[in-house]
Design a protein around this motif. Structure first.
Motif, short mmCIF file in Angstrom:
data_model
loop_
_atom_site.label_atom_id
_atom_site.label_comp_id
_atom_site.label_asym_id
_atom_site.label_seq_id
_atom_site.Cartn_x
_atom_site.Cartn_y
_atom_site.Cartn_z
N ASP A 6 -31.37 10.82 -20.37
CA ASP A 6 -31.28 10.96 -18.82
C ASP A 6 -31.16 12.25 -18.53
N PRO A 7 -32.02 13.10 -17.95
CA PRO A 7 -31.70 14.58 -17.51
C PRO A 7 -30.76 14.74 -16.42
N ILE A 8 -30.41 13.47 -15.80
CA ILE A 8 -29.32 13.65 -14.65
C ILE A 8 -28.10 13.67 -15.25
N ALA A 16 -19.44 14.50 -17.28
CA ALA A 16 -17.96 14.40 -17.06
C ALA A 16 -17.69 13.48 -15.67
N VAL A 17 -18.46 13.81 -14.76
CA VAL A 17 -18.10 12.85 -13.37
C VAL A 17 -18.33 11.70 -13.68
N VAL A 18 -19.35 11.10 -14.23
CA VAL A 18 -19.83 9.81 -14.32
C VAL A 18 -18.93 9.07 -15.14
N SER A 19 -18.49 9.71 -16.51
CA SER A 19 -17.76 9.21 -17.48
C SER A 19 -16.16 8.79 -16.73
N GLY A 54 -29.05 7.86 -7.02
CA GLY A 54 -28.37 6.67 -6.84
C GLY A 54 -27.32 6.23 -7.87
N TYR A 55 -26.94 7.21 -8.31
CA TYR A 55 -25.80 7.07 -9.42
C TYR A 55 -24.65 7.16 -8.85
N ILE A 56 -24.09 7.48 -7.74
CA ILE A 56 -22.87 7.33 -7.06
C ILE A 56 -23.22 7.24 -5.47
N GLU A 57 -22.00 6.91 -4.83
CA GLU A 57 -21.97 6.86 -3.38
C GLU A 57 -20.95 7.91 -2.97
N ILE A 58 -21.18 8.72 -1.94
CA ILE A 58 -20.13 9.68 -1.38
C ILE A 58 -19.69 9.21 -0.06
N ILE A 59 -18.48 8.78 0.08
CA ILE A 59 -18.07 8.36 1.52
C ILE A 59 -17.19 9.57 2.00
N LYS A 60 -17.42 9.99 3.18
CA LYS A 60 -16.54 10.98 3.95
C LYS A 60 -15.71 10.26 4.99
N GLN A 61 -14.63 10.51 5.00
CA GLN A 61 -13.70 9.81 6.05
C GLN A 61 -12.55 10.95 6.33
N PHE A 62 -11.55 10.45 7.12
CA PHE A 62 -10.43 11.07 7.64
C PHE A 62 -9.12 10.48 7.05
N LYS A 63 -8.19 11.05 6.58
CA LYS A 63 -7.09 10.39 6.19
C LYS A 63 -5.99 11.31 6.48
N ASP A 64 -4.97 10.82 7.57
CA ASP A 64 -3.91 11.42 8.26
C ASP A 64 -4.43 12.70 8.87
N CYS A 71 -15.79 9.28 -4.01
CA CYS A 71 -17.04 9.22 -4.64
C CYS A 71 -16.74 7.85 -5.53
N ARG A 72 -17.98 7.01 -5.57
CA ARG A 72 -17.75 5.85 -6.12
C ARG A 72 -19.03 5.52 -6.99
N ILE A 73 -18.84 5.11 -8.14
CA ILE A 73 -19.93 4.62 -8.95
C ILE A 73 -20.67 3.51 -8.63
N THR A 74 -22.10 3.66 -8.82
CA THR A 74 -23.02 2.41 -8.11
C THR A 74 -23.40 1.70 -9.47
#
Length: 96
Positions: A6-8, A16-19, A54-64, A71-74
């Motif tokens: 897979d070239p991606i 490394a990120v996916v692992s 489509g390999y990960i989801e990216i969630i942007k939010q505020f904390k404090d 980042c979450r694996i799909t």
């Protein structure tokens, strides 16, 4: 017979990120940056490529009151990683 890789996933930082995400399911941007020793700019670019595939989801939010990127694996990412590993094993089983 060698199977296509897979070239991606076939770049060191994206692999490394996916692992990393396979083992922890989700992680903050800063955690991934520290573990991969990537620059913020390069990591952002590679995360977007994983998201577009489509390999990960990216969630942007505020904390404090501070921005936080998670980042979450799909399931697609998990399947792609497992297939990548299986295909890579076909290269390793070649006898000399």
């Amino acid at each position: 017979m060698f199977k296509d890789l897979d070239p991606i996933l076939h770049t060191p930082l994206r692999l490394a990120v996916v692992s990393l995400l396979i083992s922890v399911k989700e992680a903050e941007f800063t955690f991934i940056r520290e573990k991969t020793n990537a620059t913020a700019g390069n990591l952002s670019v590679q995360l977007n490529k994983l998201k577009e595939a489509g390999y990960i989801e990216i969630i942007k939010q505020f904390k404090d009151n501070y921005p936080q990127t998670i980042c979450r694996i799909t399931p697609v990412g998990i399947n792609a990683f497992e297939q990548y590993v299986a295909n890579l094993q076909s290269y390793l089983q070649v006898k000399k």
